[in-house]
Design a protein around this motif. Sequence first.
Motif, short mmCIF file in Angstrom:
data_model
loop_
_atom_site.label_atom_id
_atom_site.label_comp_id
_atom_site.label_asym_id
_atom_site.label_seq_id
_atom_site.Cartn_x
_atom_site.Cartn_y
_atom_site.Cartn_z
N LEU A 86 -17.40 14.67 -1.85
CA LEU A 86 -16.03 14.48 -1.35
C LEU A 86 -15.51 13.09 -1.72
CD1 LEU A 86 -16.26 16.24 2.13
CD2 LEU A 86 -15.16 17.05 0.04
N GLN A 87 -16.40 12.11 -1.62
CA GLN A 87 -16.03 10.75 -2.04
C GLN A 87 -15.58 10.76 -3.50
OE1 GLN A 87 -16.13 7.45 -0.79
NE2 GLN A 87 -15.97 8.53 1.16
N GLY A 88 -16.37 11.48 -4.31
CA GLY A 88 -16.12 11.47 -5.74
C GLY A 88 -14.86 12.22 -6.12
N SER A 89 -14.48 13.22 -5.33
CA SER A 89 -13.32 14.01 -5.72
C SER A 89 -12.07 13.63 -4.96
CB SER A 89 -13.62 15.50 -5.52
OG SER A 89 -14.07 15.72 -4.19
N LEU A 90 -12.21 13.30 -3.68
CA LEU A 90 -11.02 13.03 -2.86
C LEU A 90 -11.05 11.64 -2.24
CD1 LEU A 90 -11.02 16.49 -1.03
CD2 LEU A 90 -9.54 15.82 -2.92
N GLY A 91 -12.08 10.87 -2.59
CA GLY A 91 -12.32 9.60 -1.91
C GLY A 91 -11.23 8.58 -2.06
N MET A 136 -18.52 16.54 -8.90
CA MET A 136 -19.90 16.61 -9.41
C MET A 136 -20.26 15.37 -10.21
SD MET A 136 -21.29 19.26 -8.17
CE MET A 136 -22.84 19.32 -9.06
N LEU A 137 -19.25 14.80 -10.84
CA LEU A 137 -19.49 13.62 -11.66
C LEU A 137 -20.12 12.51 -10.81
CD1 LEU A 137 -18.79 13.56 -14.62
CD2 LEU A 137 -16.81 12.13 -14.08
N ASN A 138 -19.62 12.36 -9.61
CA ASN A 138 -20.14 11.35 -8.70
C ASN A 138 -21.58 11.64 -8.31
OD1 ASN A 138 -19.64 8.92 -7.40
ND2 ASN A 138 -19.30 9.95 -5.43
N LEU A 139 -21.85 12.93 -8.08
CA LEU A 139 -23.22 13.32 -7.73
C LEU A 139 -24.17 13.00 -8.86
CD1 LEU A 139 -22.87 16.74 -5.88
CD2 LEU A 139 -23.41 14.50 -4.93
N GLN A 140 -23.67 13.15 -10.08
CA GLN A 140 -24.52 12.86 -11.24
C GLN A 140 -24.87 11.37 -11.28
OE1 GLN A 140 -22.66 13.10 -15.05
NE2 GLN A 140 -24.58 13.44 -16.14
N THR A 141 -23.84 10.54 -11.17
CA THR A 141 -24.09 9.11 -11.29
C THR A 141 -24.90 8.60 -10.10
OG1 THR A 141 -21.91 8.76 -10.35
CG2 THR A 141 -22.09 8.58 -12.73
N GLN A 142 -24.69 9.16 -8.91
CA GLN A 142 -25.34 8.61 -7.72
C GLN A 142 -26.74 9.16 -7.50
OE1 GLN A 142 -23.93 6.25 -5.73
NE2 GLN A 142 -22.09 6.18 -7.00
N ILE A 143 -26.90 10.48 -7.56
CA ILE A 143 -28.24 11.01 -7.26
C ILE A 143 -28.80 11.82 -8.41
CG2 ILE A 143 -27.96 11.00 -4.75
CD1 ILE A 143 -27.39 14.00 -4.91
N GLY A 144 -28.18 11.74 -9.57
CA GLY A 144 -28.74 12.36 -10.76
C GLY A 144 -28.76 13.87 -10.75
#
Lengths: 491, 362
Positions: free
Chosen positions: B54-59, B319-327
């Motif tokens: 949510l942070q990554g998409s709407l944060g 999902m991009l944020n999830l990739q950078t943060q937790i791989g």
Amino acid sequence: MDVQISHIVKTFGKVRANDDISMTFQSGHIYAVLGENGAGKSTLMKILSGFQPPDSGQIVLDGQPVVFASPADALRVGIGMLHQDVLDVPGMTVLDNFILARGTHLLPDRHRARVELSQQADKLGFDLNPDAYVDSLTIGERQQLELVRLLSLGAKVLILDEPTTGISTDQKEVLFNSLRRLAHTESVTVILVSHKLEDVNALCDSVVVLRQGQVTGSADMPSPTATLIEMMFGKDLPRSGQRPGKHAHKGLNTVLSVKALSVPGRRVSLKDVYLDVERGEVVGLAGLDGSGQRGLLRACAGLEAPTAGWLYLEGRDVTHLNYHDRVGLGVAYTPAGRLEEGLVAGLTLTEHVALVSDRGTWVHWNAARHEAKDKIEHYSIRGTSESRVETLSGGNQQRALMALLPQNLKLLLLESPTRGLDVESARWVWRQLLARREQGAAIIFISPDLDEIIEYSDRVVVFFGGRATLIDDPSKTSMAELGRLIGGVQS
Amino acid sequence: MTPLQGSANTSQHSNRWLAQALVLIVGLLIIVGGIVAVLLLSGKDPASALNLFLQGSLGDATQRSLVVMRGLPILLAASGLLLTFSAGLWNIGIEGQMMFGAIFATIIARSVGNDTSGWIALALELILAAIGGALWALVAGVLKTKGRVNEIFGGVALNFIASNIALYILDGPWKYGARQQTAPFNAPALLPLVPDSGALSLPGILIAIAGFVLVYLILKRSRWGLQLRAMGHSQRSAFLLGVRTERNVLLAMMACGALGGIGGALQILSPDPVSKGYLFPDSSGGIGFLALLVVLLANYQAAWVPLISLFFSLVPVGMLNLQTQIGLDPTLGRVFEEALVFIVVLANGAAARARHTMGEPD
């Protein structure tokens, strides 16, 4: 096989299509289930053949209660249904269709199937070519294939829904003979669903009559026709006489002129036809199914391209105009398949009204709804402006189709306008058509029902093998004479 | 296929809308359940993952603007597809039509100098994009009406041809340096941004909304829309009732192609980071296929299309944020999107089946 149906109830929304129906069919007898459109016949037969489950009630076969999950289930215990629109695969051969339903093996034994097919067909007196493609067959032949298939899969109860619609008199004779043989020598139970009292008289041992979802009577045949009609409609309809006010062909005000027209057909091609039709005239096209009459009708509508000849509409050469351009000139065509070609299943009556009125870019839904309501009242359609057309009964679909015809028509072309309708609905349709005639429209129609053609036509064209014979005064022509022409017998 | 409902049928219509909402929510819950399961299995905390998503998409405003801007091409293509689906056409060639829109827009965009008026440049680019998409769709339409080639087969073939034409152009006449791409467009050729809003572009948003509203009005209120819906139910009956079906097939394809073409242009005309600002071989980027899924997910109900288009652009951004943060692999987002479509289509099929078994009176 004895079939006992007890207390069957089936409701659709508020409509009780089957309201506590009980009846018994005994092995080796031929029954007719009679009733007007919407009486609940089709629902009951769909339940009996496994197409849909009843809400409550029971079916008992030879003393055993049964429950069907599917039509295949029903056929497995011996109940087979021959639908009005035969369920086969048109792009495949007769033999392939025969094998398809049996498909329990990975590699079907084609030779054995072929032998079995021809044995079964011979036994019934059918002449089926195993290698013919199904879409080249007449409706009658496709019915024969379906019967052979059902019997070879062990059907002991045969349900036939309007089997004589669209087949030739010869094919009807063959069909009835085979049904009699099946019932009387092989103890098959035959159930005929029909509107045609004439067929019921010719074939059945007893009748059961449904009205508004209930059994209103039963009788052993032969029974007086008046009694049957009373059970079906609840009142005695007067015998229809000759239609008053026949139009005498004077050769004036010619609307349609067909000259030396040839139209290719799948098997029979129409050859070198001449015909003049004038204002206010009704011309009936008679003949065996597939003798060229449909080709003429569709060529007049612009739906079939002629290989030779000319068509003139009020003197104007329209031979090369397409369907929509001819509609613009005051030609209308209604097909036999009301829900397949005539109306758009899935759209409401209001949407149909809006569709055919071609005014402006935007649809005024309120105006369309009002117009639809007017038409519903004027044409006594049982339904609402928001009813989807596929929820209407056949008679009401035909009414809707008539309601959608434009005003001020010059030429009205009809394919089997009363197909599958009960007596009352059929008369209603003809009252509407004759009113159109009074307004000056010329009418050309096809009907498989010779009585209908004689009763309503000012002149009749009989087709045989693509050749047309004009009969100027059908009232002076005997039925036998017509029969000879239709059968292609030279007198 | 269940083509769109008419407005003549209001109460039934809102029922269907609610039913579809229910199906979508249930589908979404199943998908979320699946994601949680995957996260737990891979030893990650679902709650913090959701938070990151949510942070990554709407944060923040930039992320939100990214979601909106990436949703626009999807919305345009899906709007076009509403027209073709209504007419009973499976315009799978939408992907190639978007590519053609992008190519045609580039004809103008690559010759726009730094001193050109941005408004004129943009208008010309989008008009050409619409023409390009419509022409490529017309090919599929003519193949169908004149050549009896099913629009699905024609469309698949034309998609390949479109991407090969793009490759040829980018390897030849329009090649820029050593890479398969055009030179980056000058600023006036690109969508103008709202200052301090991240990536938001007002003209882009307005064009996409206008496209959708136009399609909505056509389907609900216009005679042509009614004709298309009639064709979708029965081409044969519609023809006999006076609808010029062949012409409408061509028109519906072209309208869809035009909207898709504009969508394709938006794919390359946004400044970084929404798009690259130049034409490259995969400029259509599967957005056309994604738009097909959007319409399927909406069960052909127009009102759902904007929301679902946004959802489809939200997932990859988050999902991009999830990739950078937790791989977490970002393709997982696509997998879940497509699983959602699968579940919803399945549910709609089951609902249709249930209606069918209930039967209809004779």
